[in-house]
Write a protein that holds these residues in place. Structure first.
Motif, PDB file in Angstrom:
ATOM      1  N   UNK A  45       0.837  -1.212   0.000  1.00  0.00           N
ATOM      2  CA  UNK A  45       0.000   0.000   0.000  1.00  0.00           C
ATOM      3  C   UNK A  45       0.867   1.255   0.000  1.00  0.00           C
ATOM      4  N   UNK A  46       1.990   1.193   0.700  1.00  0.00           N
ATOM      5  CA  UNK A  46       2.899   2.342   0.695  1.00  0.00           C
ATOM      6  C   UNK A  46       3.344   2.649  -0.741  1.00  0.00           C
ATOM      7  N   UNK A  47       3.597   1.605  -1.503  1.00  0.00           N
ATOM      8  CA  UNK A  47       3.976   1.800  -2.905  1.00  0.00           C
ATOM      9  C   UNK A  47       2.869   2.570  -3.638  1.00  0.00           C
ATOM     10  N   UNK A  48       1.616   2.152  -3.454  1.00  0.00           N
ATOM     11  CA  UNK A  48       0.500   2.875  -4.085  1.00  0.00           C
ATOM     12  C   UNK A  48       0.433   4.315  -3.573  1.00  0.00           C
ATOM     13  N   UNK A  49       0.619   4.487  -2.255  1.00  0.00           N
ATOM     14  CA  UNK A  49       0.545   5.835  -1.691  1.00  0.00           C
ATOM     15  C   UNK A  49       1.588   6.759  -2.301  1.00  0.00           C
ATOM     16  N   UNK A  50       2.761   6.223  -2.562  1.00  0.00           N
ATOM     17  CA  UNK A  50       3.824   7.059  -3.136  1.00  0.00           C
ATOM     18  C   UNK A  50       3.556   7.320  -4.624  1.00  0.00           C
ATOM     19  N   UNK A  51       3.168   6.266  -5.354  1.00  0.00           N
ATOM     20  CA  UNK A  51       2.929   6.450  -6.799  1.00  0.00           C
ATOM     21  C   UNK A  51       1.762   7.409  -7.033  1.00  0.00           C
ATOM     22  N   UNK A  52       0.744   7.338  -6.173  1.00  0.00           N
ATOM     23  CA  UNK A  52      -0.434   8.184  -6.400  1.00  0.00           C
ATOM     24  C   UNK A  52      -0.309   9.555  -5.732  1.00  0.00           C
ATOM     25  N   UNK A  53       0.846   9.850  -5.181  1.00  0.00           N
ATOM     26  CA  UNK A  53       1.112  11.194  -4.671  1.00  0.00           C
ATOM     27  C   UNK A  53       0.592  11.457  -3.262  1.00  0.00           C
ATOM     28  N   UNK A  54       0.093  10.408  -2.584  1.00  0.00           N
ATOM     29  CA  UNK A  54      -0.417  10.618  -1.229  1.00  0.00           C
ATOM     30  C   UNK A  54       0.701  10.712  -0.199  1.00  0.00           C
ATOM     31  N   UNK A  55       1.824  10.109  -0.506  1.00  0.00           N
ATOM     32  CA  UNK A  55       2.988  10.193   0.383  1.00  0.00           C
ATOM     33  C   UNK A  55       4.222  10.520  -0.455  1.00  0.00           C
ATOM     34  N   UNK A  56       5.099  11.391   0.066  1.00  0.00           N
ATOM     35  CA  UNK A  56       6.331  11.649  -0.685  1.00  0.00           C
ATOM     36  C   UNK A  56       7.334  10.516  -0.480  1.00  0.00           C
ATOM     37  N   UNK A  57       8.128  10.255  -1.501  1.00  0.00           N
ATOM     38  CA  UNK A  57       9.219   9.288  -1.315  1.00  0.00           C
ATOM     39  C   UNK A  57      10.450  10.055  -0.852  1.00  0.00           C
ATOM     40  N   UNK A  58      11.397   9.325  -0.267  1.00  0.00           N
ATOM     41  CA  UNK A  58      12.639   9.989   0.155  1.00  0.00           C
ATOM     42  C   UNK A  58      13.630  10.078  -0.992  1.00  0.00           C
ATOM     43  N   UNK A  59      13.623   9.045  -1.815  1.00  0.00           N
ATOM     44  CA  UNK A  59      14.459   9.077  -3.019  1.00  0.00           C
ATOM     45  C   UNK A  59      13.864   8.119  -4.027  1.00  0.00           C
ATOM     46  N   UNK A  60      14.346   8.211  -5.235  1.00  0.00           N
ATOM     47  CA  UNK A  60      13.831   7.380  -6.314  1.00  0.00           C
ATOM     48  C   UNK A  60      13.071   8.222  -7.312  1.00  0.00           C
ATOM     49  N   UNK A  61      12.618   7.571  -8.358  1.00  0.00           N
ATOM     50  CA  UNK A  61      11.986   8.318  -9.441  1.00  0.00           C
ATOM     51  C   UNK A  61      10.816   7.536 -10.031  1.00  0.00           C
ATOM     52  N   UNK A  62       9.742   8.259 -10.337  1.00  0.00           N
ATOM     53  CA  UNK A  62       8.568   7.644 -10.963  1.00  0.00           C
ATOM     54  C   UNK A  62       8.324   8.338 -12.295  1.00  0.00           C
ATOM     55  N   UNK A  63       8.381   7.576 -13.385  1.00  0.00           N
ATOM     56  CA  UNK A  63       8.059   8.113 -14.711  1.00  0.00           C
ATOM     57  C   UNK A  63       6.748   7.514 -15.174  1.00  0.00           C
ATOM     58  N   UNK A  64       5.876   8.368 -15.691  1.00  0.00           N
ATOM     59  CA  UNK A  64       4.611   7.878 -16.237  1.00  0.00           C
ATOM     60  C   UNK A  64       4.434   8.507 -17.611  1.00  0.00           C
ATOM     61  N   UNK A  65       4.211   7.687 -18.611  1.00  0.00           N
ATOM     62  CA  UNK A  65       4.126   8.153 -20.012  1.00  0.00           C
ATOM     63  C   UNK A  65       5.324   9.029 -20.360  1.00  0.00           C
ATOM     64  N   UNK A  66       6.490   8.607 -19.895  1.00  0.00           N
ATOM     65  CA  UNK A  66       7.717   9.315 -20.245  1.00  0.00           C
ATOM     66  C   UNK A  66       7.945  10.612 -19.492  1.00  0.00           C
ATOM     67  N   UNK A  67       7.141  10.882 -18.480  1.00  0.00           N
ATOM     68  CA  UNK A  67       7.246  12.138 -17.741  1.00  0.00           C
ATOM     69  C   UNK A  67       7.597  11.856 -16.284  1.00  0.00           C
ATOM     70  N   UNK A  68       8.421  12.692 -15.713  1.00  0.00           N
ATOM     71  CA  UNK A  68       8.771  12.514 -14.303  1.00  0.00           C
ATOM     72  C   UNK A  68       7.592  12.984 -13.429  1.00  0.00           C
TER      73      UNK A  68
END
Ligand SMILES: Nc1ncnc2c1ncn2[C@@H]1O[C@H](COP(=O)(O)OP(=O)(O)OP(=O)(O)O)[C@@H](O)[C@H]1O
Ligand SMILES: [Mg+2]
Length: 252
Positions: A45-68
């Motif tokens: 669930x934490x993974x979903x929370x971070x990907x969907x913007x509900x929680x900030x990550x400390x490091x790492x990167x999420x690209x969606x449709x080629x966009x950060x």
């Protein structure tokens, strides 16, 4: 660039020293259903929370449709085309089933702005159109008869189904489904799994968090098993199910 719709690179998230995400990476292709399994507290669930913007990550990167899209707000994530369901349902219990779906339409990209700029008559037409579309969606998913009932009158299984319908109503390219069949009767499980299995035909991608391994085997193209925030095993459903580390975790 490869055909990855979502690409997640080495996400990290800690809570009071607990690593909920530990260099977690994964990707999802267009039209793919990815299963995410793992024991309680694994970080799903934490993974979903971070990907969907509900929680900030400390490091790492999420690209969606080629966009950060790392650490952008939930609203913007929705506008980019990612929607989610919640493990604890977040329906508006006192309003009707139909109104719950109509509100989800409002979360579609551009929908709110459109209402501001449309003339009254065109706005009325748009509302009628939305109503028709929402009823069609309820019809397709077997909830049409309940359209005017308040959400709280539904059985728990029907509420789970409605959450999925609301997520679909947002017309996103990627749906993040957090245990959509947990705690419900077999008949409703089948109905929900059939709907999920049909999503790729509409060009949708899905990440499915689920403890029910049989369900995961039935609908997923690929599976990731995670534990303590980290990816332990990844492959076809068969490969992951036969991984000794997965067998051990599920025998406990
Ligand atoms: N908001 C939070 N504040 C503090 N700790 C949290 C928070 N969210 C999650 N955690 C902790 O992070 C770890 C991962 O939790 P998470 O809810 O992501 O697990 P999960 O894999 O979804 O588990 P489950 O299968 O039980 O739903 C757990 O140790 C949990 O207690
Ligand atoms: Mg969870």
């Amino acid at each position: 660039m490869s055909d990855g719709l979502l690409k997640v690179h080495e996400l990290n998230k800690r809570f009071d020293g607990i690593k909920a995400l530990d260099d977690f990476s994964c990707s999802v292709r267009k039209g793919e259903i990815l299963g995410l399994i793992g024991p309680n507290g694994a970080g799903k669930t934490t993974f979903f929370n971070v990907v969907s913007g509900f929680l900030p990550s400390e490091s790492g990167r999420i690209d969606f449709k080629g966009r950060d899209v790392t650490n952008v707000s939930p609203n913007r994530i929705t506008n980019f085309g990612i929607s989610r369901t919640f493990q604890n349902l977040r329906l508006i219990r006192q309003i009707s089933v139909l109104d719950n779906v109509l509100l989800s339409f409002q979360d579609q990209p551009g929908e709110k702005l459109r209402h501001v700029f449309l003339s009254r008559r065109r706005s009325q037409n748009k509302e009628n159109e939305n109503r028709k579309e929402a009823l069609a969606l309820l019809d397709d998913t077997g909830l049409a008869q309940k359209a005017n009932d308040s959400a709280e009158e539904l059985s728990y299984g029907q509420q789970k189904l409605l959450s999925l319908v609301c997520c679909m109503a947002m017309k996103s390219d990627l749906l993040l489904l957090d245990e959509p069949i947990a705690g419900i009767a077999p008949e409703m499980i089948d109905r929900i799994l059939t709907i999920i299995r049909g999503l790729p035909e509409e060009g949708k991608s899905v990440i499915l968090i689920e403890h029910n391994l049989d369900a995961v085997m039935q609908v997923c193209d690929r599976v990731i098993f995670m534990d303590a925030g980290a990816k332990v095993s990844e492959g076809t459903p068969e490969e992951v199910r036969n991984d000794p580390r997965v067998i051990e975790a599920y025998l406990d």
